[in-house]
Design a protein around this motif. Structure first.
Motif, PDB file in Angstrom:
ATOM      1  N   ASN A 306       0.848  -1.206   0.000  1.00 43.17           N
ATOM      2  CA  ASN A 306       0.000   0.000   0.000  1.00 43.17           C
ATOM      3  C   ASN A 306       0.878   1.248   0.000  1.00 43.17           C
ATOM      4  O   ASN A 306       0.659   2.182   0.783  1.00 43.17           O
ATOM      5  N   LEU A 307       1.873   1.256  -0.869  1.00 46.59           N
ATOM      6  CA  LEU A 307       2.930   2.267  -0.783  1.00 46.59           C
ATOM      7  C   LEU A 307       2.398   3.685  -0.882  1.00 46.59           C
ATOM      8  O   LEU A 307       2.813   4.566  -0.117  1.00 46.59           O
ATOM      9  N   THR A 308       1.490   3.955  -1.818  1.00 41.31           N
ATOM     10  CA  THR A 308       1.059   5.339  -2.032  1.00 41.31           C
ATOM     11  C   THR A 308       0.290   5.901  -0.849  1.00 41.31           C
ATOM     12  O   THR A 308       0.274   7.110  -0.640  1.00 41.31           O
ATOM     13  N   THR A 309      -0.358   5.044  -0.077  1.00 37.46           N
ATOM     14  CA  THR A 309      -1.133   5.526   1.067  1.00 37.46           C
ATOM     15  C   THR A 309      -0.428   5.307   2.397  1.00 37.46           C
ATOM     16  O   THR A 309      -0.686   6.025   3.364  1.00 37.46           O
ATOM     17  N   ASP A 310       0.474   4.323   2.458  1.00 44.45           N
ATOM     18  CA  ASP A 310       1.092   3.967   3.730  1.00 44.45           C
ATOM     19  C   ASP A 310       2.602   4.188   3.772  1.00 44.45           C
ATOM     20  O   ASP A 310       3.266   3.735   4.709  1.00 44.45           O
ATOM     21  N   CYS A 311       3.133   4.870   2.760  1.00 39.96           N
ATOM     22  CA  CYS A 311       4.570   5.187   2.815  1.00 39.96           C
ATOM     23  C   CYS A 311       4.868   6.033   4.046  1.00 39.96           C
ATOM     24  O   CYS A 311       5.972   5.980   4.602  1.00 39.96           O
ATOM     25  N   PHE A 312       3.858   6.794   4.513  1.00 38.84           N
ATOM     26  CA  PHE A 312       4.051   7.648   5.682  1.00 38.84           C
ATOM     27  C   PHE A 312       4.307   6.821   6.937  1.00 38.84           C
ATOM     28  O   PHE A 312       5.003   7.258   7.846  1.00 38.84           O
ATOM     29  N   LEU A 313       3.737   5.618   6.992  1.00 38.92           N
ATOM     30  CA  LEU A 313       4.004   4.721   8.120  1.00 38.92           C
ATOM     31  C   LEU A 313       5.478   4.339   8.126  1.00 38.92           C
ATOM     32  O   LEU A 313       6.099   4.248   9.193  1.00 38.92           O
ATOM     33  N   ALA A 314       6.054   4.121   6.945  1.00 44.11           N
ATOM     34  CA  ALA A 314       7.490   3.811   6.869  1.00 44.11           C
ATOM     35  C   ALA A 314       8.310   4.967   7.420  1.00 44.11           C
ATOM     36  O   ALA A 314       9.252   4.762   8.205  1.00 44.11           O
ATOM     37  N   ALA A 342      17.281  -4.510  12.243  1.00 41.45           N
ATOM     38  CA  ALA A 342      15.830  -4.713  12.279  1.00 41.45           C
ATOM     39  C   ALA A 342      15.110  -3.702  11.391  1.00 41.45           C
ATOM     40  O   ALA A 342      14.114  -4.019  10.738  1.00 41.45           O
ATOM     41  N   LEU A 343      15.623  -2.475  11.344  1.00 40.71           N
ATOM     42  CA  LEU A 343      14.955  -1.405  10.602  1.00 40.71           C
ATOM     43  C   LEU A 343      15.282  -1.419   9.113  1.00 40.71           C
ATOM     44  O   LEU A 343      14.565  -0.802   8.311  1.00 40.71           O
ATOM     45  N   LYS A 344      16.325  -2.122   8.716  1.00 42.11           N
ATOM     46  CA  LYS A 344      16.816  -2.035   7.337  1.00 42.11           C
ATOM     47  C   LYS A 344      15.732  -2.241   6.272  1.00 42.11           C
ATOM     48  O   LYS A 344      15.655  -1.460   5.309  1.00 42.11           O
ATOM     49  N   PRO A 345      14.858  -3.263   6.364  1.00 40.50           N
ATOM     50  CA  PRO A 345      13.853  -3.428   5.299  1.00 40.50           C
ATOM     51  C   PRO A 345      12.960  -2.209   5.125  1.00 40.50           C
ATOM     52  O   PRO A 345      12.694  -1.781   3.995  1.00 40.50           O
ATOM     53  N   ILE A 346      12.500  -1.633   6.233  1.00 37.10           N
ATOM     54  CA  ILE A 346      11.616  -0.465   6.124  1.00 37.10           C
ATOM     55  C   ILE A 346      12.393   0.752   5.659  1.00 37.10           C
ATOM     56  O   ILE A 346      11.880   1.575   4.895  1.00 37.10           O
ATOM     57  N   THR A 349      12.636   0.463   2.012  1.00 41.43           N
ATOM     58  CA  THR A 349      11.341   0.793   1.416  1.00 41.43           C
ATOM     59  C   THR A 349      11.134   2.306   1.405  1.00 41.43           C
ATOM     60  O   THR A 349      10.635   2.868   0.426  1.00 41.43           O
ATOM     61  N   GLY A 350      11.515   2.972   2.501  1.00 40.83           N
ATOM     62  CA  GLY A 350      11.397   4.424   2.557  1.00 40.83           C
ATOM     63  C   GLY A 350      12.246   5.106   1.498  1.00 40.83           C
ATOM     64  O   GLY A 350      11.803   6.067   0.850  1.00 40.83           O
ATOM     65  N   LYS A 351      13.458   4.597   1.296  1.00 47.17           N
ATOM     66  CA  LYS A 351      14.319   5.167   0.254  1.00 47.17           C
ATOM     67  C   LYS A 351      13.696   4.974  -1.122  1.00 47.17           C
ATOM     68  O   LYS A 351      13.612   5.907  -1.923  1.00 47.17           O
ATOM     69  N   TRP A 410      16.360  10.256  -6.070  1.00 47.78           N
ATOM     70  CA  TRP A 410      15.106   9.549  -6.382  1.00 47.78           C
ATOM     71  C   TRP A 410      14.910   9.362  -7.884  1.00 47.78           C
ATOM     72  O   TRP A 410      14.010   8.639  -8.299  1.00 47.78           O
ATOM     73  N   LYS A 411      15.735  10.011  -8.702  1.00 46.79           N
ATOM     74  CA  LYS A 411      15.590   9.885 -10.153  1.00 46.79           C
ATOM     75  C   LYS A 411      16.327   8.669 -10.706  1.00 46.79           C
ATOM     76  O   LYS A 411      16.213   8.344 -11.861  1.00 46.79           O
ATOM     77  N   SER A 412      17.147   8.045  -9.845  1.00 48.50           N
ATOM     78  CA  SER A 412      17.951   6.904 -10.307  1.00 48.50           C
ATOM     79  C   SER A 412      17.762   5.744  -9.371  1.00 48.50           C
ATOM     80  O   SER A 412      16.830   5.700  -8.575  1.00 48.50           O
ATOM     81  N   ASN A 413      18.678   4.800  -9.447  1.00 48.37           N
ATOM     82  CA  ASN A 413      18.635   3.644  -8.549  1.00 48.37           C
ATOM     83  C   ASN A 413      19.403   3.887  -7.272  1.00 48.37           C
ATOM     84  O   ASN A 413      19.724   2.958  -6.542  1.00 48.37           O
ATOM     85  N   ALA A 414      19.722   5.154  -7.021  1.00 48.73           N
ATOM     86  CA  ALA A 414      20.524   5.459  -5.840  1.00 48.73           C
ATOM     87  C   ALA A 414      19.849   4.984  -4.574  1.00 48.73           C
ATOM     88  O   ALA A 414      20.488   4.560  -3.621  1.00 48.73           O
ATOM     89  N   ALA A 415      18.514   5.050  -4.586  1.00 52.75           N
ATOM     90  CA  ALA A 415      17.793   4.673  -3.370  1.00 52.75           C
ATOM     91  C   ALA A 415      18.033   3.229  -2.993  1.00 52.75           C
ATOM     92  O   ALA A 415      18.071   2.876  -1.826  1.00 52.75           O
ATOM     93  N   SER A 416      18.218   2.372  -3.987  1.00 51.76           N
ATOM     94  CA  SER A 416      18.419   0.955  -3.686  1.00 51.76           C
ATOM     95  C   SER A 416      19.890   0.601  -3.589  1.00 51.76           C
ATOM     96  O   SER A 416      20.262  -0.332  -2.895  1.00 51.76           O
TER      97      SER A 416
END
Length: 635
Positions: A306-314, A342-346, A349-351, A410-416
């Motif tokens: 539910n990324l578009t609505t719940d990204c804020f939870l991340a 523990a936080l790495k997956p979220i 996802t946030g990135k 955010w324009k590239s794969n830098a986030a991942s």
């Protein structure tokens, strides 16, 4: 005189002779004494030889008896040493068999220490006869140590009944610790076991793992309801519902974890030596952190779905966990790597959400079934701006993400690609500078992405540039309004020109349609004919009848046709204008723009030729006040 001198000499001679006689007498006595002494020495020597011959055998026997006595004492001592382990075993075995509960901890510890000391001494004798005794005492000592470890575990378990963290959180009460009397007894056992471990050289004390084996499950069980609440509060009643700040249970989960972990750290500091605090604390908390990791993985799956609505939870979880990690590290110096893992997956996802949200905007616009034919805005514009509004509430964690991936990342794969297991402290980010600036860049990129996508989508669907212009101007105006009436305004105030250009472009496209009626008001072919050129701005000086009088019938017919064509085109555009849905600001802007374009031309044309139908209204439909009223009706 002669007679007196002879008498004196004779007297002196007599005196000398008397002294000589005395000396001779003493000399004779000395000679006789020496003779007697010699005789005595002779007899003594003869007697000494006899004594030596008599005593010699007796002395030899005495020495033999002394050696024999020493040997006997050694044998007796050896017998005692052989008997001693058996005595110690029989004396201490009864106490150790009773255990610390029945015998009393102090008595039990003293007994175990005595067995340990005796065993150490016995091993040092290295007597073959003591091998069985060593084995017996070793078993007894092992049994005692095991009983102490079991007692330690039992004492811990007595104060490890699960608690409800919310009770302490909501009432702002300190989390419970081990009772003081328990801490004292546990400390005595731990001190002995640690000392024994060092003495035996058997490596690390077993008490570290033993403590963690009791208190670790205690921490996990206490926090499990908060973990479950964090997952349950993430569930959505409506699939389209946008996550609202503070509505998830993760905040309470983190508060409970912080309180109970710090209480546990204080327990550990009271029991263990300083060099063991960190290790015991990590061992004890690891199970609870593993449960936290499982919870965060489950929440991450929900967020990604539910990324578009719940990204804020991340973003909220990133901030909560970063604050928790920093707080615990400042107090204990521990656990930061564990929380980071523990936080790495979220965090990943946030990135990734920054780029994913941009792509989602393009995809949703492309998937729109149609564009409103009246030029009205589409919901995605409001939804996109609302999302940016909501992101301002999470500016600190978002800034940490943006700084980590870099401006434009955010324009590239830098986030991942630019991932890290470490949690950056939010205090390390200057949110008032870089964070806000990068976020402003992201907002403008989002808006540009949205408007470009809408423009590309609308071009083939909206027939004619006027409607397209209204559509673009409407959406740009909604964006601008939502910026100016929200916390985005201070962030984007310097970039409003980037948005205003879209509105101006829309207005320019709209104005193209109004060029047609304006062309009918051009009369250059007549301006040099008949009469004097009117002075600029002096409408009263223009005599329409006189001007028309100087024109031929053909020219007058052409003027009539121009009025007719203008009326037709103008009325159509007015009707079209009124049929289009426009934001208030857009309608006012476009009405003003059209008025500024048409009214001066029409006023000039009317001044010169309105008498062409002599006031009948057959060709001249609008007088100057009438057309002004029309323009006012457009706003």
């Amino acid at each position: 005189m002669m007679a007196v001198g002879l008498g004196t000499r004779q007297a002196a001679d007599e005196e000398a002779r008397a002294e000589v006689e005395v000396l001779n007498s003493r000399l004779e006595k000395t000679r006789i004494l020496n003779t007697k002494l010699s005789a005595c020495l002779g007899r003594l020597e003869t007697s000494g030889k006899s004594v030596q011959e008599a005593i010699g055998p007796l002395y030899g026997n005495t020495q033999k008896l002394q050696v024999l006595g020493t040997n006997i004492d050694g044998v007796i001592s050896a017998i005692e040493r052989i008997r001693q382990p058996s005595d110690i075993k029989s004396n201490e075995e009864d106490i150790i068999r009773k255990g610390p509960d029945k015998a009393g901890l102090a008595s039990f510890l003293s007994s175990v220490k005595r067995v340990n000391k005796a065993l150490s001494e016995l091993r040092n004798t290295n007597l073959r006869s003591n091998q069985q005794a060593v084995a017996d005492l070793s078993r007894l000592l092992k049994s005692g140590n095991q009983a102490l470890e079991a007692h330690f575990k039992k004492l811990l378990a007595e104060d490890s009944a699960p608690i409800e963290p919310l009770h302490y959180i909501t009432k702002d009460k300190p989390f419970p610790m081990l009772a003081q009397d328990k801490t004292t007894r546990l400390g005595l056992i731990n001190s002995y076991i640690v000392s024994f471990t060092k003495q035996s050289g058997s490596g690390e004390s077993s008490m570290l793992q033993l403590y963690a084996s009791v208190r670790g499950p205690y921490l996990t069980y206490c926090l499990q309801n908060l973990s479950a609440a964090s997952i349950n509060t993430a569930k959505k009643k409506s699939p389209d519902a946008v996550y609202r700040q503070g509505t998830n249970g993760m905040g309470s989960y983190a508060s409970g974890m912080e309180g109970i972990f710090l209480a546990e750290y204080d327990n550990i500091c009271a029991l263990f030596s300083r060099d063991e605090w960190g290790k015991v604390f990590n061992l004890t908390c690891q199970q609870a952190i593993s449960e936290l990791s499982r919870t965060l993985r489950e929440l991450n799956s929900h967020i990604k779905a539910n990324l578009t609505t719940d990204c804020f939870l991340a973003y909220e979880i990133i901030e909560i966990m970063s604050n928790l990690s920093s707080s615990l590290e400042s107090r204990t110096g521990e656990l930061k790597p564990s929380f980071a893992g523990a936080l790495k997956p979220i965090r990943e996802t946030g990135k990734g959400s920054l780029a994913d949200l941009l792509e989602d905007t393009r995809r949703r616009v492309a998937n729109l079934p149609t564009i409103p034919l009246d030029g009205a805005t589409v919901p995605i514009t409001t939804e996109t701006m609302t999302r940016l509004h909501n992101m301002v509430d999470f500016l600190r964690p978002i800034s940490s993400i943006m700084i980590s991936i870099g401006d434009g990342g955010w324009k590239s794969n830098a986030a991942s690609n630019n991932s890290s297991d470490q949690i950056p402290s939010l205090n390390s980010f200057d949110v008032s500078a870089d964070g806000k600036q990068i976020f402003a860049h992201y907002c403008i990129d989002t808006i540009e992405t949205l408007l470009n996508a809408l423009d590309q989508k609308a071009k083939p669907l909206l027939k004619g540039k006027p409607t397209l212009g209204v559509f673009i101007a409407n959406n740009a105006t909604v964006i601008e309004r939502m910026i100016r009436t929200s916390e985005l305004q201070p962030l984007l105030s310097a970039r409003m020109a980037d948005i205003d250009k879209w509105r101006k472009n829309g207005a320019q496209m709209y104005s193209l349609a109004w060029r047609e009626p304006s062309t009918h008001l051009l009369d250059v072919q007549y301006t040099n004919r008949g009469g004097q050129r009117p002075q600029s701005g002096s409408a009263q000086a223009i005599d329409s009848a006189a001007i028309l009088k100087g024109l031929s019938s053909k020219d007058k017919d052409a003027i009539k046709e121009k009025f007719r064509l203008f009326n037709t085109s103008f009325d159509e555009l007015v009707a079209k204008h009124k049929s289009l849905t426009m934001e208030k600001e857009v309608r006012e802007m476009l009405a003003r723009q059209v008025q500024q374009m048409i009214e001066p031309l029409y006023g000039r044309f009317w001044d010169r030729y309105h008498e062409v139908d002599k006031g009948k209204g057959k060709y001249v439909k609008y007088d100057k006040s009438g057309i002004s009223a029309v323009f006012l009706s457009l706003t």
